[in-house]
Structure formats: structure tokens, C-alpha cells
Enzyme design. Sequence first.
Site, PDB file in Angstrom:
ATOM      1  N   THR A  75       0.819  -1.209   0.000  1.00  0.00           N
ATOM      2  CA  THR A  75       0.000   0.000   0.000  1.00  0.00           C
ATOM      3  C   THR A  75       0.854   1.260   0.000  1.00  0.00           C
ATOM      4  O   THR A  75       0.430   2.306  -0.498  1.00  0.00           O
ATOM      5  CB  THR A  75      -0.930  -0.017   1.235  1.00  0.00           C
ATOM      6  OG1 THR A  75      -1.616  -1.268   1.266  1.00  0.00           O
ATOM      7  CG2 THR A  75      -1.933   1.109   1.197  1.00  0.00           C
ATOM      8  N   TYR A 105       5.912 -11.638   5.393  1.00  0.00           N
ATOM      9  CA  TYR A 105       4.809 -11.054   4.615  1.00  0.00           C
ATOM     10  C   TYR A 105       4.479 -12.030   3.494  1.00  0.00           C
ATOM     11  O   TYR A 105       5.200 -12.118   2.508  1.00  0.00           O
ATOM     12  CB  TYR A 105       5.241  -9.692   4.076  1.00  0.00           C
ATOM     13  CG  TYR A 105       4.224  -8.964   3.219  1.00  0.00           C
ATOM     14  CD1 TYR A 105       2.908  -9.404   3.072  1.00  0.00           C
ATOM     15  CD2 TYR A 105       4.579  -7.800   2.543  1.00  0.00           C
ATOM     16  CE1 TYR A 105       1.992  -8.720   2.292  1.00  0.00           C
ATOM     17  CE2 TYR A 105       3.666  -7.104   1.754  1.00  0.00           C
ATOM     18  CZ  TYR A 105       2.374  -7.573   1.632  1.00  0.00           C
ATOM     19  OH  TYR A 105       1.468  -6.891   0.848  1.00  0.00           O
ATOM     20  N   LYS A 118       2.232 -12.082   8.329  1.00  0.00           N
ATOM     21  CA  LYS A 118       1.104 -11.302   7.793  1.00  0.00           C
ATOM     22  C   LYS A 118       0.525 -12.177   6.701  1.00  0.00           C
ATOM     23  O   LYS A 118       1.139 -12.373   5.642  1.00  0.00           O
ATOM     24  CB  LYS A 118       1.622  -9.986   7.230  1.00  0.00           C
ATOM     25  CG  LYS A 118       0.645  -9.230   6.369  1.00  0.00           C
ATOM     26  CD  LYS A 118       1.086  -7.766   6.344  1.00  0.00           C
ATOM     27  CE  LYS A 118       1.012  -7.133   4.970  1.00  0.00           C
ATOM     28  NZ  LYS A 118      -0.305  -7.204   4.358  1.00  0.00           N
ATOM     29  N   THR A 140      -1.857 -12.854   4.020  1.00  0.00           N
ATOM     30  CA  THR A 140      -2.760 -12.196   3.066  1.00  0.00           C
ATOM     31  C   THR A 140      -3.175 -13.219   2.017  1.00  0.00           C
ATOM     32  O   THR A 140      -2.629 -13.268   0.916  1.00  0.00           O
ATOM     33  CB  THR A 140      -2.076 -10.971   2.423  1.00  0.00           C
ATOM     34  OG1 THR A 140      -1.508 -10.173   3.468  1.00  0.00           O
ATOM     35  CG2 THR A 140      -3.066 -10.126   1.656  1.00  0.00           C
ATOM     36  N   GLY A 178      -4.515 -10.309   6.415  1.00  0.00           N
ATOM     37  CA  GLY A 178      -4.134  -9.274   5.444  1.00  0.00           C
ATOM     38  C   GLY A 178      -5.223  -8.841   4.489  1.00  0.00           C
ATOM     39  O   GLY A 178      -5.053  -7.845   3.789  1.00  0.00           O
ATOM     40  N   ASP A 199      -8.739  -7.228   4.198  1.00  0.00           N
ATOM     41  CA  ASP A 199      -9.684  -6.490   5.040  1.00  0.00           C
ATOM     42  C   ASP A 199     -11.118  -6.998   4.869  1.00  0.00           C
ATOM     43  O   ASP A 199     -11.912  -6.959   5.801  1.00  0.00           O
ATOM     44  CB  ASP A 199      -9.637  -4.993   4.686  1.00  0.00           C
ATOM     45  CG  ASP A 199      -8.210  -4.498   4.540  1.00  0.00           C
ATOM     46  OD1 ASP A 199      -7.275  -5.239   4.899  1.00  0.00           O
ATOM     47  OD2 ASP A 199      -8.027  -3.377   4.043  1.00  0.00           O
ATOM     48  N   GLU A 200     -11.431  -7.474   3.650  1.00  0.00           N
ATOM     49  CA  GLU A 200     -12.788  -7.956   3.385  1.00  0.00           C
ATOM     50  C   GLU A 200     -13.049  -9.303   4.067  1.00  0.00           C
ATOM     51  O   GLU A 200     -14.175  -9.780   4.104  1.00  0.00           O
ATOM     52  CB  GLU A 200     -13.048  -8.032   1.873  1.00  0.00           C
ATOM     53  CG  GLU A 200     -12.029  -8.771   1.026  1.00  0.00           C
ATOM     54  CD  GLU A 200     -10.816  -7.884   0.643  1.00  0.00           C
ATOM     55  OE1 GLU A 200     -10.320  -7.145   1.509  1.00  0.00           O
ATOM     56  OE2 GLU A 200     -10.359  -7.983  -0.502  1.00  0.00           O
ATOM     57  N   ILE A 221      -3.569  -6.317   9.260  1.00  0.00           N
ATOM     58  CA  ILE A 221      -2.823  -5.235   8.602  1.00  0.00           C
ATOM     59  C   ILE A 221      -3.544  -4.946   7.295  1.00  0.00           C
ATOM     60  O   ILE A 221      -3.676  -5.866   6.470  1.00  0.00           O
ATOM     61  CB  ILE A 221      -1.360  -5.670   8.334  1.00  0.00           C
ATOM     62  CG1 ILE A 221      -0.644  -6.006   9.654  1.00  0.00           C
ATOM     63  CG2 ILE A 221      -0.609  -4.591   7.549  1.00  0.00           C
ATOM     64  CD1 ILE A 221       0.706  -6.691   9.490  1.00  0.00           C
ATOM     65  N   SER A 237      -4.904  -2.100   3.984  1.00  0.00           N
ATOM     66  CA  SER A 237      -4.842  -0.838   3.246  1.00  0.00           C
ATOM     67  C   SER A 237      -6.061   0.025   3.511  1.00  0.00           C
ATOM     68  O   SER A 237      -5.951   1.247   3.669  1.00  0.00           O
ATOM     69  CB  SER A 237      -4.741  -1.119   1.745  1.00  0.00           C
ATOM     70  OG  SER A 237      -5.933  -1.729   1.286  1.00  0.00           O
TER      71      SER A 237
END
Length: 288
Positions: free
Chosen positions: A45, A133, A161, A163, A185, A187-188, A202, A204
Site C-alpha cells: 500500500t 509477509y 502477515k 494475506t 491481510g 480487510d474484506e 494489517i 490498506s
Amino acid sequence: MNGLYTALMCSFDEQGNINEKGLREIVRYNIDVSKVDGLYVNGSTGENFLISTEAKKKIFDIVKDEVGDSVKLIGQVGALNIDEAIELAQYATDLNYDAISAVTPFYYKFEFEEIKDYYNTILENVDNDLIIYSIPALTGVNMNLEQFGELFQNEKVIGVKFTAPDFFLLERLRHAYPNKLIYSGFDEMLLSASVLNIDGAIGSTFNVNGQRAKQIFELAQNGQIEEAREVQKVTNDLIAEILTNGLYQTIKEILKYKGVDAGFCRKPMKTLKPEGLAKARKIAEKYL
Ligand code: NAY
């Protein structure tokens, strides 16, 4: 190190230079308005893979100067040039970043042993803890439970992290490594990850939707799943609209709507056309 971390945006001017005033305003908005627990600096991000080593260091400097010790800081240092990764890891550590993080090496199809060597080599050269990550959709690097376990054998690797939309693997990781930090990672998918007892997230979209993200995480931790589902629903309506308009560009426009000098994205990322700008404004009016 538990809690919600914003994957921090960086403000750039139209020529792609760091806009220090804007970056400080983004930091302040995250701390003062979104009230997140920490910042993840120079991640995807932050457009990290589009900027020079000097620019990455400058961002580490400005953010630490603005934050002081008020929230936790994780500095993402991963790079295909391992010397650069080490240099940045040492730099962030000297600035007292609470931990470093490094993306799995990408582009070349590295074997797992090479990935392991990358992390261990960075950590041999720096006195700090590291968060892996993992973002397979962008890197093409998929690691399994045993491979995460091998990386976790290094005591300085304190977490990941995560994602990815693989909730089977996420649950197995949580169960197998209760003492490692697991940050979600996407958000949705925050609620779905939160019920699996992650340590934090974590994201954006926390740059603009941090308050709702915190609510989702805390409601889930309190077992208030129905309430958390409501907040995740609004959050996902917002994220769906952001994603169709241009992820980072739209988040920056929403920040501008909130009075934050969020600037532009660096090329080759596009600049929003008038329709995109109007859409971003509508999104901001509707959700924030
Ligand atoms: C980063 O380093 O900035 C992140 O990976 C943060 C996680 C985000 N991933 C990317 C690629 O931006 O917050 C997510 C993501 O933007 C969000 O879930 C929307 O899909």
C-alpha cells in the site's frame, strides 16, 4: 504487537516525489481519527516496490519522527536485492521500529530452501524481530504449514502477515503455532479471520475505514458475531466500490475528502479520470 495496523499509504506529488507534509497528515489521520494500534510502513500500500532505497529510508524517517512511541511500527524491508533488504532492516531497526517484515522473494521461482535462506540471512544481520509477509496472489509464493513451521524455527521470526483467502491453512497455522503472531491481510475477510483467533490485522483500507475494522476485530473477540457481521457487511460494500474504482487511488481520494493531503500514486499506477474522481467522492460521502 497485537491489534490493528494500517498498511500505510504514502503521499506523492505528481512527479512521484514524497510529499512529506501529506505523509505526516496520513500518519496523523490514522493515529488521531482511525485510532489504529500501529502502522505497517513501506508495504504494498505504501507503493514500496515502485520507489528507490533512499525514498524508502526517507519514509521510515518521517513516519518514526511523526509517530514517536505513540503506536507500534512495523517496517517492511523485503526486496529482491537481499543487500537492500538487509540495509533497510538495519535502518528501520536503528530507528527503533518495533519489528521488521519482509515479503517472500518473488518474480524468480525460488525454491523453499532459498526463501528460508533469505529470511535467515536478513536476520543474521539485524537485531530485530521479523514478520513474514505472505501474499501469494501477488508473489506467486505459496507456502504450506510445514514450511511456515520451518521459518518459525528461527526465534526471531515472530509471526506472519497472512494475506490469503485460505482459511484451512490459517486455522492450521493458528492451532500449530499459538505463540506466533498471525495478522490477517485481507480487510474484506477480517471477521472470518478474527473468529479463528488471529492476533491482529494489517490492511490498506484501514487508512480510511480503521474505525470499522477495529469494531469488527473487537466485536469478534468478544463473541459478538452478529454485530461484527453487520459492520463487515458495510465494510465490504465500501471495499467492493473501492476495488472497482482503483484501490490505492480511491483510498487517497477519500483521504483528500477528509482533508488529508494524500497526493497521487506513482507511475505506472494510473491517475483517476474525472469519472473516477467523482466516484471516489461519492464513495467517501456514502461511507465516511
Ligand atoms: C500491504 O502491504 O500494504 C498489504 O498487503 C496490506 C493488505 C492489502 N493488500 C494489498 C495488496 O493491498 O488491505 C489489503 C487489500 O488492499 C484489501 O484487503 C483490499 O483487497
